[in-house]
Design a protein around this motif. Structure first.
Motif, short mmCIF file in Angstrom:
data_model
loop_
_atom_site.label_atom_id
_atom_site.label_comp_id
_atom_site.label_asym_id
_atom_site.label_seq_id
_atom_site.Cartn_x
_atom_site.Cartn_y
_atom_site.Cartn_z
N ASP A 163 -29.50 23.02 -52.12
CA ASP A 163 -28.31 23.41 -52.97
C ASP A 163 -28.58 24.42 -53.78
O ASP A 163 -29.43 23.96 -54.59
N ARG A 164 -27.69 25.32 -53.87
CA ARG A 164 -27.94 26.43 -54.99
C ARG A 164 -26.46 27.05 -55.17
O ARG A 164 -25.72 26.89 -54.51
N VAL A 165 -26.42 27.33 -56.30
CA VAL A 165 -25.15 28.15 -56.95
C VAL A 165 -25.40 29.39 -57.90
O VAL A 165 -26.68 29.35 -58.25
N PRO A 166 -24.54 30.19 -57.79
CA PRO A 166 -24.79 31.28 -58.58
C PRO A 166 -24.25 31.11 -60.08
O PRO A 166 -23.29 30.72 -60.54
N THR A 167 -24.84 32.15 -60.93
CA THR A 167 -24.35 32.10 -62.18
C THR A 167 -24.69 33.42 -62.74
O THR A 167 -25.53 34.38 -62.22
N VAL B 288 -31.83 23.33 -56.22
CA VAL B 288 -32.44 22.08 -56.07
C VAL B 288 -32.75 22.04 -54.63
O VAL B 288 -32.10 22.11 -53.68
N GLU B 289 -34.03 21.72 -54.17
CA GLU B 289 -34.39 21.49 -52.87
C GLU B 289 -35.02 20.26 -52.92
O GLU B 289 -36.08 19.67 -53.72
N LEU B 290 -34.92 19.27 -51.62
CA LEU B 290 -35.31 18.01 -51.61
C LEU B 290 -36.10 18.13 -50.27
O LEU B 290 -35.35 18.51 -49.17
N ARG B 291 -37.28 17.58 -49.95
CA ARG B 291 -38.03 17.48 -48.79
C ARG B 291 -38.67 16.12 -48.76
O ARG B 291 -39.10 15.61 -49.69
N VAL B 292 -38.35 15.34 -47.58
CA VAL B 292 -38.80 13.91 -47.48
C VAL B 292 -39.41 14.03 -46.12
O VAL B 292 -39.19 14.58 -44.93
N ILE C 274 -25.13 13.82 -56.87
CA ILE C 274 -25.76 13.99 -58.00
C ILE C 274 -26.30 15.43 -57.98
O ILE C 274 -26.07 16.20 -59.17
N ARG C 275 -27.14 15.84 -57.26
CA ARG C 275 -27.60 17.23 -57.26
C ARG C 275 -26.61 18.24 -57.38
O ARG C 275 -26.47 19.16 -58.24
N ARG D 243 -18.37 30.95 -57.34
CA ARG D 243 -18.64 29.51 -57.57
C ARG D 243 -19.16 28.82 -56.09
O ARG D 243 -19.17 27.51 -56.17
N THR D 244 -19.22 29.52 -54.88
CA THR D 244 -19.48 28.68 -53.75
C THR D 244 -20.74 28.43 -53.75
O THR D 244 -21.78 29.23 -53.80
N PRO D 245 -20.91 27.01 -53.42
CA PRO D 245 -22.60 26.73 -53.33
C PRO D 245 -23.00 27.00 -51.82
O PRO D 245 -22.27 26.93 -50.91
#
Length: 208
Positions: free
Chosen positions: A17-21, A146-150, A175-176, A201-203
């Protein structure tokens, strides 16, 4: 290559997930390093709910109940919490990892070091790594991500983890994404005070 890829090059599940600022990468990094999950009431409630079985068991056995007034990245990776700070590239990425039986009411964590994390393969466990990452945007500003690897150390453990993740994963994603949005709004409010227009603001999200 990202740091998280060095610690978990192969995974069974990957979510990004990521968003711009409009804020600079330096300000964005300072904001994500300072984020405190305890600042958001519903996130506090979700974590309290997840830890409820462990806290009940601790009380029944006369053990102290863990409490913390903060839940910043460094607090999550503090000794005794089961999570481990694997690596950091100051200004751009920090990686947290854990190995354990996450599907149990009280998680059995495995004590490892950053150097032994990747090679750990004892059957019966799940492995996860997640990062916070800031990247410059073309034309100015930054990406917050934020990146999640499992993965798991054997097929049976992966089946257990997938059943667990069917429910917990929904809250994890909530949450993320909520935290990324919150930091994005905070940074863009600060930026707008300087008469800069807020960015899109598009994720961007991907699950593999």
């Amino acid at each position: 290559m990202t740091l998280i890829h060095q610690f978990m090059p192969d995974c069974a599940l990957r979510e990004v997930d990521r968003v711009p600022t409009a804020a600079s990468p330096e300000k964005a990094w300072a904001a994500v390093r300072a984020m405190d999950l305890h600042d958001v009431p519903f996130i506090r409630w979700l974590f309290a709910l997840r830890l409820l079985p462990e806290r009940i068991l601790a009380r029944l056995r006369g053990r102290p109940v863990r409490r913390s007034p903060h839940m910043r990245i460094d607090d999550i990776a503090a000794p005794g919490n089961g999570f481990l700070a694997l690596a950091e590239a100051p200004g751009s990425e920090k990686v947290i990892g854990a190995i354990g039986r996450f599907w149990r009411p009280r998680i059995d964590f495995v004590r490892v070091t950053p150097g032994s994390f990747t090679a750990f393969s004892e059957p019966g466990f799940g492995k996860l790594a997640w990062n916070i990452r800031v990247e410059p945007r073309e034309g100015g500003g930054a990406w917050l991500g934020v990146e999640l690897r499992v993965t798991a150390t054997d097929a049976a453990s992966w089946r257990r983890f997938r059943r667990y993740w069917w429910l917990i994963g929904r809250f994890s994603r909530l949450i993320r994404r909520s935290e990324l949005r919150r930091i994005q709004r905070q940074l863009d409010r600060e930026r707008s005070r300087g008469n800069a227009a807020p960015c899109d603001r598009t994720p961007l999200s991907v699950s593999l």
